[in-house]
Motif scaffolding. Structure first.
Motif, mmCIF file in Angstrom:
data_model
loop_
_atom_site.group_PDB
_atom_site.id
_atom_site.type_symbol
_atom_site.label_atom_id
_atom_site.label_comp_id
_atom_site.label_asym_id
_atom_site.label_seq_id
_atom_site.Cartn_x
_atom_site.Cartn_y
_atom_site.Cartn_z
ATOM 1 N N ALA A 116 0.856 -1.197 0.000
ATOM 2 C CA ALA A 116 0.000 0.000 0.000
ATOM 3 C C ALA A 116 0.886 1.238 0.000
ATOM 4 O O ALA A 116 2.071 1.162 0.354
ATOM 5 N N PHE A 117 0.297 2.368 -0.380
ATOM 6 C CA PHE A 117 0.999 3.650 -0.412
ATOM 7 C C PHE A 117 0.306 4.659 0.507
ATOM 8 O O PHE A 117 -0.926 4.716 0.539
ATOM 9 N N ILE A 118 1.108 5.424 1.228
ATOM 10 C CA ILE A 118 0.557 6.560 1.974
ATOM 11 C C ILE A 118 1.387 7.794 1.614
ATOM 12 O O ILE A 118 2.614 7.751 1.682
ATOM 13 N N THR A 119 0.695 8.877 1.245
ATOM 14 C CA THR A 119 1.395 10.127 0.958
ATOM 15 C C THR A 119 1.164 11.118 2.093
ATOM 16 O O THR A 119 0.036 11.348 2.513
ATOM 17 N N LEU A 120 2.263 11.678 2.577
ATOM 18 C CA LEU A 120 2.245 12.714 3.618
ATOM 19 C C LEU A 120 2.602 14.037 2.948
ATOM 20 O O LEU A 120 3.040 14.052 1.795
ATOM 21 N N MET A 151 -2.755 15.694 6.825
ATOM 22 C CA MET A 151 -2.385 16.400 8.070
ATOM 23 C C MET A 151 -2.766 17.865 8.019
ATOM 24 O O MET A 151 -2.369 18.567 7.086
ATOM 25 N N LYS A 152 -3.457 18.327 9.033
ATOM 26 C CA LYS A 152 -3.794 19.761 9.130
ATOM 27 C C LYS A 152 -4.410 20.295 7.819
ATOM 28 O O LYS A 152 -4.193 21.436 7.460
ATOM 29 N N GLY A 153 -5.145 19.451 7.131
ATOM 30 C CA GLY A 153 -5.787 19.888 5.884
ATOM 31 C C GLY A 153 -4.818 20.258 4.776
ATOM 32 O O GLY A 153 -5.190 20.940 3.816
ATOM 33 N N TYR A 154 -3.575 19.760 4.885
ATOM 34 C CA TYR A 154 -2.541 20.125 3.916
ATOM 35 C C TYR A 154 -2.988 19.932 2.461
ATOM 36 O O TYR A 154 -2.644 20.729 1.589
ATOM 37 N N GLY A 182 -7.349 10.488 4.883
ATOM 38 C CA GLY A 182 -7.700 10.464 6.301
ATOM 39 C C GLY A 182 -6.908 11.553 7.007
ATOM 40 O O GLY A 182 -5.826 11.916 6.559
ATOM 41 N N SER A 183 -7.443 12.059 8.120
ATOM 42 C CA SER A 183 -6.771 13.194 8.771
ATOM 43 C C SER A 183 -6.003 12.816 10.035
ATOM 44 O O SER A 183 -5.331 13.658 10.623
ATOM 45 N N LEU A 189 -4.870 4.395 8.488
ATOM 46 C CA LEU A 189 -4.577 2.951 8.483
ATOM 47 C C LEU A 189 -5.861 2.115 8.533
ATOM 48 O O LEU A 189 -5.933 1.051 7.919
ATOM 49 N N ASP A 190 -6.877 2.601 9.260
ATOM 50 C CA ASP A 190 -8.155 1.880 9.266
ATOM 51 C C ASP A 190 -8.759 1.835 7.862
ATOM 52 O O ASP A 190 -9.244 0.790 7.407
ATOM 53 N N LYS A 191 -8.726 2.965 7.175
ATOM 54 C CA LYS A 191 -9.271 3.007 5.805
ATOM 55 C C LYS A 191 -8.421 2.191 4.833
ATOM 56 O O LYS A 191 -8.951 1.563 3.910
#
Ligand code: MG
Lengths: 204, 204
Positions: A116-120, A151-154, A182-183, A189-191
Motif C-alpha cells: 500500500a501507499f501513503i502520501t504525507l 495532516m492539518k488539511g494540507y 484520512g486526517s 490505516l483503518d481506511k
C-alpha cells in the motif's frame, strides 16, 4: 508485540513525503504518530531514504521501535546538498538502505516492495509520486491502496483540484475513488485496511 | 509563412494534456487556438500521441496547418479501450508517430525532443507529467520553460495548493518560479519566450 514479529511485518507500506519538516512542528509529530501506529499493527516501512524532515521522523520512529525500514535511494540523490534549508547529507541510515542507479529504478522498487501507499505532506517530488501511483492504479498496473494522510488539511486544495477535474470531465468519475484521505494516523490505516480499488479501471 | 519553414520548426514544444475534451467546448477551442498560435510562431508539437480530446485538437490543428507534429506513444497505450467515454482507439495519426516500449521511454523522449513544456487541462496522468518535469527542473535535470495554460481557471486549485506548500515550507520559495501560468495562448507563448528558470536550483 514481541520484537521477533516486527522483523517480519504483515504488510509493507511505501510512504511518500517531504525531506522538509514543514513550518509547524505538528507535521513531524503526526509523522511520528503514523510510525507508532504502523509499529502497533506490525507494518514495515518502505521510503525514499534519508534522515531529514517527515521522512526522517517516520523512519527513525519505526526503526527505533524495532520495526522494519527499507530506504530506497538513487546514488545521485545521496550527494545532494541543500544549503538553503541548512542541510547537507550525512551517513545517518535508519534500517536497511538500498542504493539504486536512478529515480526510475527507485520508483519501480518502491512499488514492488509494498502492499500500500501513503502520501504525507511534501513538495513537487512527493506530489509527482502520488500522481504516478494514482495513474498506475487507473491503468490497472497495480490495485494497491493509495492513501493520503491529510495532516492539518494540507491537501485540501489538491483534493478540490481533483474534484474540479472530475466536474470538468478531465478525470472520469470512478477515478475519484483511487485516492482515499484520512486526517489522523488511525483513520488512514483503518481506511487502508478496508480499501477497495475502483472496479471499472482501464484495462491495458 | 511558407510551408517549407514549417517543416523546420524554430522550437519544439511538448504539450501535456488530456485525452478528454472536457465538459465545456471552450477547452477544445482554446487548445486549437494554442495550435494556431504555435503555427504562427513556427513551433513544432511533441505530444503523447492519440487523436482524442485536447490532444487530438491541438495535434490536428498543427498537422492540418502544415506544422510538424511528433506523437510519442507506448505500445501498450495504443491498445487501451475507453468504453466509459465512448471511445476506442483507431489508427488516426497526426504527423509522425513514434511507438516506444514503455511510459518511461516516452517521458525521456518527450523531454529530449523539446525546448519547452506546456501543460493543458487533463487528469491524473497529465498532472503527473507536469509535476515530474517540475521536479526535474528543481533538480537541475533540465532548465526548460514549464508553462501552464490555465484555461478557464482550470488550475486555480492546483496553484493554491502550490502556494500552500510554500507557506507550509514543504516547497522552497524559489521553486515557485519553476511553473509559469498564462490564461490565453498568446500569454502562455509570450511568457514562454522570456522564461528564466529559478537561479538557485538544487545541484545534483
Ligand atoms: Mg513520474
Amino acid at each position: 508485540m514481541p520484537e521477533q514479529n516486527k522483523a517480519n511485518p504483515t504488510k509493507f507500506i511505501t510512504v511518500f513525503c517531504g525531506a522538509s519538516p514543514g513550518r509547524d512542528p505538528e507535521y513531524v509529530e503526526m509523522a511520528k504518530e503514523l510510525g507508532r501506529e504502523m509499529l502497533k499493527r506490525n507494518y514495515g516501512l518502505v521510503y525514499g531514504g534519508g534522515s531529514y524532515g517527515l521522512m526522517g521522523a517516520i523512519a527513525q520512529t519505526i526503526h527505533e521501535g524495532g520495526g522494519k525500514v527499507i530506504g530506497v535511494i538513487p546514488a545521485a540523490l545521496k550527494k545532494i546538498e541543500r544549503p538553503e534549508i541548512g542541510e547537507t547529507n550525512n551517513d545517518l541510515v535508519y534500517g536497511e538502505e538500498r542504493v539504486v542507479p536512478d529515480m526510475h529504478t527507485r520508483k519501480a522498487m518502491m512499488n514492488k516492495l509494498c502492499d500500500a501507499f501513503i502520501t504525507l505532506p511534501g513538495g513537487y517530488g512527493t506530489m509527482e509520486e502520488l500522481l504516478e501511483i494514482t495513474t498506475w492504479s487507473q491503468l490497472s498496473i497495480h490495485a494497491k491502496p493509495v492513501m493520503l494522510f491529510n495532516m492539518k488539511g494540507y491537501f485540501e486544495h489538491l483534493l478540490k483540484f481533483i474534484e474540479h477535474s472530475i466536474e470538468e470531465k478531465f478525470v472520469v468519475e470512478w477515478s475519484a475513488g483511487v485516492i482515499v484521505a484520512g486526517s489522523t494516523a488511525v483513520e488512514v490505516l483503518d481506511k487502508l485496511e478496508v480499501y477497495q480499488p475502483p472496479k471499472s479501471r482501464f484495462a491495458l
